[in-house]
Motif scaffolding. Structure first.
Motif, PDB file in Angstrom:
ATOM      1  N   LYS A 392      -2.110  -5.327  20.025  1.00  0.00           N
ATOM      2  CA  LYS A 392      -3.314  -4.514  20.177  1.00  0.00           C
ATOM      3  C   LYS A 392      -3.519  -4.078  21.629  1.00  0.00           C
ATOM      4  CE  LYS A 392      -8.088  -4.394  18.532  1.00  0.00           C
ATOM      5  NZ  LYS A 392      -9.199  -5.182  17.927  1.00  0.00           N
ATOM      6  N   LYS A 393      -3.070  -4.944  22.556  1.00  0.00           N
ATOM      7  CA  LYS A 393      -3.180  -4.619  23.984  1.00  0.00           C
ATOM      8  C   LYS A 393      -2.196  -3.536  24.411  1.00  0.00           C
ATOM      9  CE  LYS A 393      -4.579  -9.337  25.276  1.00  0.00           C
ATOM     10  NZ  LYS A 393      -4.116 -10.592  25.929  1.00  0.00           N
ATOM     11  N   GLY A 394      -1.232  -3.240  23.540  1.00  0.00           N
ATOM     12  CA  GLY A 394      -0.241  -2.214  23.864  1.00  0.00           C
ATOM     13  C   GLY A 394       0.874  -2.704  24.756  1.00  0.00           C
ATOM     14  N   PHE A 399      12.210  -6.203  22.818  1.00  0.00           N
ATOM     15  CA  PHE A 399      12.428  -6.119  21.370  1.00  0.00           C
ATOM     16  C   PHE A 399      11.078  -6.002  20.695  1.00  0.00           C
ATOM     17  CE2 PHE A 399      12.060  -8.478  17.371  1.00  0.00           C
ATOM     18  CZ  PHE A 399      12.868  -7.686  16.567  1.00  0.00           C
ATOM     19  N   GLN A 400      10.967  -5.086  19.746  1.00  0.00           N
ATOM     20  CA  GLN A 400       9.733  -4.932  18.994  1.00  0.00           C
ATOM     21  C   GLN A 400      10.042  -4.912  17.501  1.00  0.00           C
ATOM     22  OE1 GLN A 400       8.242  -1.268  20.968  1.00  0.00           O
ATOM     23  NE2 GLN A 400       6.472  -2.504  21.579  1.00  0.00           N
ATOM     24  N   ILE A 401       9.206  -5.589  16.733  1.00  0.00           N
ATOM     25  CA  ILE A 401       9.378  -5.569  15.280  1.00  0.00           C
ATOM     26  C   ILE A 401       9.369  -4.129  14.794  1.00  0.00           C
ATOM     27  CG2 ILE A 401       8.320  -6.213  13.084  1.00  0.00           C
ATOM     28  CD1 ILE A 401       7.207  -8.712  14.459  1.00  0.00           C
ATOM     29  N   SER A 402       8.427  -3.371  15.329  1.00  0.00           N
ATOM     30  CA  SER A 402       8.339  -1.936  15.054  1.00  0.00           C
ATOM     31  C   SER A 402       7.606  -1.282  16.222  1.00  0.00           C
ATOM     32  CB  SER A 402       7.579  -1.681  13.746  1.00  0.00           C
ATOM     33  OG  SER A 402       7.284  -0.304  13.596  1.00  0.00           O
ATOM     34  N   LYS A 403       7.947  -0.044  16.514  1.00  0.00           N
ATOM     35  CA  LYS A 403       7.230   0.669  17.570  1.00  0.00           C
ATOM     36  C   LYS A 403       5.813   1.018  17.122  1.00  0.00           C
ATOM     37  CE  LYS A 403      11.312   2.567  19.855  1.00  0.00           C
ATOM     38  NZ  LYS A 403      11.226   1.613  20.970  1.00  0.00           N
ATOM     39  N   ASN A 404       5.608   1.014  15.815  1.00  0.00           N
ATOM     40  CA  ASN A 404       4.289   1.285  15.260  1.00  0.00           C
ATOM     41  C   ASN A 404       3.456  -0.006  15.304  1.00  0.00           C
ATOM     42  OD1 ASN A 404       2.215   1.336  13.005  1.00  0.00           O
ATOM     43  ND2 ASN A 404       2.935   3.465  12.925  1.00  0.00           N
ATOM     44  N   THR A 406       0.551  -0.800  14.036  1.00  0.00           N
ATOM     45  CA  THR A 406      -0.050  -1.217  12.760  1.00  0.00           C
ATOM     46  C   THR A 406       0.948  -1.988  11.916  1.00  0.00           C
ATOM     47  OG1 THR A 406      -1.502   0.711  12.780  1.00  0.00           O
ATOM     48  CG2 THR A 406      -1.229  -0.429  10.684  1.00  0.00           C
ATOM     49  N   ILE A 407       2.166  -1.470  11.817  1.00  0.00           N
ATOM     50  CA  ILE A 407       3.212  -2.151  11.035  1.00  0.00           C
ATOM     51  C   ILE A 407       3.513  -3.523  11.643  1.00  0.00           C
ATOM     52  CG2 ILE A 407       5.645  -2.082  10.380  1.00  0.00           C
ATOM     53  CD1 ILE A 407       5.373   0.973  10.171  1.00  0.00           C
ATOM     54  N   SER A 408       3.626  -3.568  12.963  1.00  0.00           N
ATOM     55  CA  SER A 408       3.926  -4.838  13.635  1.00  0.00           C
ATOM     56  C   SER A 408       2.806  -5.852  13.443  1.00  0.00           C
ATOM     57  CB  SER A 408       4.152  -4.598  15.130  1.00  0.00           C
ATOM     58  OG  SER A 408       5.316  -3.847  15.342  1.00  0.00           O
ATOM     59  N   MET A 409       1.560  -5.387  13.584  1.00  0.00           N
ATOM     60  CA  MET A 409       0.436  -6.309  13.447  1.00  0.00           C
ATOM     61  C   MET A 409       0.327  -6.880  12.040  1.00  0.00           C
ATOM     62  SD  MET A 409      -2.668  -4.959  15.892  1.00  0.00           S
ATOM     63  CE  MET A 409      -2.640  -3.231  15.441  1.00  0.00           C
ATOM     64  N   LEU A 410       0.867  -6.155  11.052  1.00  0.00           N
ATOM     65  CA  LEU A 410       0.882  -6.684   9.684  1.00  0.00           C
ATOM     66  C   LEU A 410       1.699  -7.971   9.600  1.00  0.00           C
ATOM     67  CD1 LEU A 410       1.235  -3.455   7.487  1.00  0.00           C
ATOM     68  CD2 LEU A 410      -0.704  -5.041   7.568  1.00  0.00           C
TER      69      LEU A 410
END
Length: 474
Positions: A392-394, A399-404, A406-410
């Protein structure tokens, strides 16, 4: 001299030793039957895989941190919440170390005699030897633990594969003890009673996935962790998930649910291999060989858990959080010698209490042990929430689960939701009147509250002592 790095295969085997338990397969089959395989699949996709992805992203971002799960929670939720999460983690796992230590002589007994027949004195002595070995390696050879875990992890994987291949073969050739049907894999939720039972069973099955965080303190020993640490966690999560599910199917080939219901928790591992040996005509030598293998596997798991626990709890705790002597590191190696010694002494005192303290002391210990059950859920719940705030802090991780976002926070929401379900339904049955469950509720939830209050007291006294010391030194 070039720095020696942990390989991806070493990471995978460390996670495998920390998480995978053959006893989880046998005991889940014993308690739930074939539907436990379906529950494990749900747990893999909605809990374990997202959890490993979260740890991978945090590990890649905080690659120079040495405490693993503490630092990951602190990044998103701050030091206060990280303290309560890691205190819960310590409470849950300090009682797990004696369990691992006492399994070493039990498996050794199977290795020597083909059965568990060690006396109390022999169990206590050999448990102490296991704890001392763990302490010595933790203090003197901590950087070699990754190298040690790799071959022993392969041994553990090999023993499991033997069992799985033989089990699948018996099912395919019609020689299995349990005849499989599609209905067996169905989770019965047709009635309120069955739904409550399923939720309770599923909650306890989630506990089988704990332990992946043991590699957190070693992320700074991995070359290019943004690639290799991530790769190790992903491979391990898929491997462990697949082996758990196939394991449930295989174990049913060697004995029925009723057969396994007659076996104690600690003997489930070797009993499963005994059933296998009897089914395919192997002699007692096979059980002895597996006993010796699991003696080594459990000893290395004890070493890994002990060192990881000390590092995760004490290595990055702010000054004054715990007594100063507990967080003191060796000037030469940075190893938490005092913390490791403290854990070892506590673990052996718990073992001595249960073995020599008499029936009342043993009952007290196991009651306290049960009171720590819910403490294991807290850090994973906090880790999921921490990840949500982190994204949420950006903040950008290599490595990121997803660049999106919302998808990552799920992923974080999924992990925290699953742990919340486990927290509620592992100790509460909504079909039973509350008054009839009060003893269980007081044990699990009251126990957690009590340990949280102890944690608050320790933090308060430690901060007070630390400030007084600073004032004296001014």
């Amino acid at each position: 001299m070039d720095k020696k790095y942990l390989s991806v295969s070493s990471l995978v085997m460390m996670i495998f030793l920390g998480v995978f338990g053959f006893g989880n397969i046998a005991n889940n089959f014993k308690e739930v039957g074939m539907s436990s395989a379906t529950m494990l699949v749900i747990g893999i996709f909605f809990y374990f895989l997202p959890l490993c992805l979260i740890m991978a992203e945090f590990g890649a971002y905080a690659k120079d941190r040495t405490s693993g799960i503490y630092s990951w929670i602190e990044i998103g939720l701050g030091k206060k919440m990280a303290y309560f999460a890691i205190w819960s983690y310590f409470i849950a796992n300090i009682f797990y170390l004696p369990t691992l230590a006492t399994r070493v002589p039990t498996y050794l007994s199977f290795g020597l005699f083909g059965d568990a027949n060690m006396s109390n004195s022999e169990t206590a002595l050999l448990s102490l030897v296991a704890l001392v070995i763990s302490l010595v390696i933790g203090v003197k050879y901590q950087k070699a633990i990754g190298a040690l875990s790799k071959p022993v992890g392969y041994i553990s994987l090999f023993t499991v594969l033997i069992f799985l291949v033989a089990g699948v073969y018996l099912h395919l050739t019609g020689g299995s003890a349990t005849e499989l049907t599609v209905d067996m894999f169905t989770i019965d939720v047709a009635s309120k009673t069955e739904l409550a039972k399923a939720l309770g069973s599923f909650s306890w099955i989630l506990f089988a996935f704990g332990g992946g965080e043991v590699v957190g303190p070693y992320v700074n020993q991995v070359k290019e962790p943004e690639k290799n640490f991530v790769r190790g966690l992903l491979i391990a999560s898929l491997l462990i998930g697949a082996l758990y599910v196939i394991g449930i199917i295989s174990v049913s080939a060697f004995g029925t649910q009723e057969d396994f219901s007659k076996i104690s928790l600690i003997n489930a591992v070797l009993a499963g291999f005994k059933f296998m040996g009897d089914k395919i005509g192997l002699g007692i030598w096979f059980v002895k060989l597996m006993g010796l293998a699991y003696t080594l596997i459990t000893l290395v798991a004890l070493i890994l858990w002990s060192t990881s626990l000390a590092a995760g709890v004490f290595s990055e705790a702010p000054e004054g959080t715990f007594p100063d002597w507990l967080t003191k590191k060796s000037k030469d190696t940075g190893i938490l010698i005092n913390a490791l010694v403290f854990q070892t002494i506590l673990a052996f005192l718990f073992i001595a209490l249960t073995i020599f303290g008499g029936e009342a002391a043993g009952e007290l210990y196991y009651r306290v042990y049960d009171m720590t059950t819910m403490a294991l859920i807290v850090p994973y719940f906090c880790l999921g929430i921490s990840y949500v705030f982190f994204r949420k802090k950006g903040v950008k991780s290599p490595f990121q689960i997803s660049k999106n976002n919302t998808i990552s926070m799920l992923a974080g929401v999924s992990v925290s939701s699953m742990t919340f379900i486990a927290f509620i339904f592992a100790g509460y049955n909504f079909t039973v009147p509350l008054i009839q469950q009060m003893e269980k509720i007081k044990l699990y939830y009251g126990g957690l509250l009590m340990f949280m209050l102890i944690g608050i007291s320790i933090k308060y006294l430690s901060e007070k002592s630390h400030k007084a010391k600073e004032n004296r030194n001014k």
